[in-house]
Write an enzyme that holds these catalytic residues in place. Sequence first.
Site, mmCIF file in Angstrom:
data_model
loop_
_atom_site.group_PDB
_atom_site.id
_atom_site.type_symbol
_atom_site.label_atom_id
_atom_site.label_comp_id
_atom_site.label_asym_id
_atom_site.label_seq_id
_atom_site.Cartn_x
_atom_site.Cartn_y
_atom_site.Cartn_z
ATOM 1 N N ASN A 148 40.495 35.949 47.492
ATOM 2 C CA ASN A 148 40.430 34.632 48.105
ATOM 3 C C ASN A 148 39.492 34.690 49.315
ATOM 4 O O ASN A 148 39.710 35.491 50.209
ATOM 5 C CB ASN A 148 41.819 34.194 48.578
ATOM 6 C CG ASN A 148 42.726 33.788 47.446
ATOM 7 O OD1 ASN A 148 42.334 33.043 46.579
ATOM 8 N ND2 ASN A 148 43.964 34.249 47.463
ATOM 9 N N LYS A 196 28.851 44.973 53.352
ATOM 10 C CA LYS A 196 29.615 46.213 53.367
ATOM 11 C C LYS A 196 30.673 46.128 52.276
ATOM 12 O O LYS A 196 31.425 45.151 52.213
ATOM 13 C CB LYS A 196 30.282 46.390 54.746
ATOM 14 C CG LYS A 196 30.926 47.745 54.979
ATOM 15 C CD LYS A 196 29.879 48.817 55.328
ATOM 16 C CE LYS A 196 30.545 50.087 55.819
ATOM 17 N NZ LYS A 196 31.097 49.946 57.184
ATOM 18 N N HIS A 197 30.729 47.109 51.418
ATOM 19 C CA HIS A 197 31.695 47.128 50.317
ATOM 20 C C HIS A 197 31.658 45.845 49.494
ATOM 21 O O HIS A 197 32.682 45.254 49.166
ATOM 22 C CB HIS A 197 33.106 47.390 50.843
ATOM 23 C CG HIS A 197 33.252 48.734 51.489
ATOM 24 N ND1 HIS A 197 33.038 49.924 50.818
ATOM 25 C CD2 HIS A 197 33.566 49.084 52.755
ATOM 26 C CE1 HIS A 197 33.221 50.939 51.638
ATOM 27 N NE2 HIS A 197 33.534 50.467 52.824
#
Length: 531
Positions: free
Chosen positions: A435, A290-291
């Site tokens: 990160n 997702k994304h």
Amino acid sequence: MLRPIRRALFSVSDKTGLVEFATELHTKYGVELIATGGTKKSLADAGLPVKDVSELTGFPEILDGRVKTLHPAIYAGLLAKRSKPEHMATLAEHKLPEIDLVVCNLYPFEQTVAKPGVTEAEAIENIDIGGPCMVRAAAKNFDAVTIVADPSLYDEVMGQVAENQGSLTREFRRELASVAFQLVKQYDEAIEEYFLSTGEDASGDTPTDPDQSMWDDEFDPPFNLLQTLRYGENPHQRAAFYADFEVDRPCVATAEQLHGKELSYNNILDLDSALNLAREFTGPAAIVVKHNNPCGAATAPTLAEAFQLAWDGDPLSAFGGILAFNQDVDEATAQAIMTGERFVECIVAPAYSEAALTLLKGWKKNVRLLKTGPLSGAPEGLDYRRVDGGLLVQTRDVGADDVAKWEVKTKRQPTPAERDALWFAWLACKHVKSNAIVLASDTQLVGVGAGQMSRVVSVGIAVQKAGERSKGSVLASDAFFPFPDNVELAAAAGVTAIVQPGGSVKDAESIAACDKHGIAMLFTGVRHFRH
């Protein structure tokens, strides 16, 4: 043992943060400043009292600056053992001052050879000689001398100086020495790689275009237009999908769309990310993206089980996501996908059984079904990314991991089950935006922290996503832990083992925190940033 910093030698190519660092050392702690050439000019222009290195050596820079620090007056002050009376007597006899701190970073060799059309002469002039020698000498004598070889360390060094009232501990000096040796090693390897890639050919002639030979003729910009897209990332942006010239390997660009509406720009990005993670595994694997980040991933004895585990990793985020499989979708997997009120944008797999394809086509008319053919190995070719006015080119992040080279750094060894889970988590973490933090339970992704500016925030997000499943899970981090607060947060959540690249000057503190909580920690020696 604490050592005060009284005299510092500066010789830097990258002057980021230089003036601020030197100013604080001099104004707050009275450190005497010595510098070479352009570094000295930068400090003097800032109004700082700084001696030229020639005042120390009694000899001017010569040969266009090729020889400036290679002198006994420098190396005696760096290498003298402070605990050895005869060494100190030699310094006194020849009136040679001790040097307590060296701030040195090297000529930009890698940046130079990466420029289009760079000549061999330009490359050779950017091979630093004095810099690596100074760095190695200071690092060798870390018992008395501090070496700072990277501008990104300035803030941490000043924090330690402030904490110790103008001095530094032996432990911290040793950590900085380790970083310095690693940087010099990488520098030498870059030079070696350049000479190997631009050396003489069989006829004894040097390649006429070293920049082209560096890419082994892969840098070939032509692309074929596959389709014009409805729009780009946003409706007001125009977009199109191009394929590498003559590409024929299994990938999104060569995939056959079997069903559903037209692919969007964002669909293609997510399909590529999902497929590249799926192909990391040999056993049945399912991925939910997702994304452009995996929110679910799992391996299991069957593809249907892998899908269920992947979806259950974060069902909320999975809704409206992209599914990728590394094996053919069978009827049982198709039925699992269709169970409940699930909604997915696209599914990509090597192939579909006839029954599975019939079921999925009848499930939702708009879901896009893509078939790649049998997946083989890692993605190929170079990786391109545009920036305003230019193009970044790099080799792909593949083939760097060797689990046999992982090092256990803690008192507790990981169990065999933890090792398997850590390997799974490490492969998944590689495909999460930095990160990056992932939590895994066995071979199921249960929590992901992605794209945060602070690593501890990523840990917090991953833990919050995992909830109770954090207890007994393992954690993977794409880069080192700069502070032990990451470990403390993971320990409070119930994490039992951690894998990370290592390489922070605070590694010892993270290891100690793991030992305190009975957590096993392994270092891979490999970083996987994904910006």
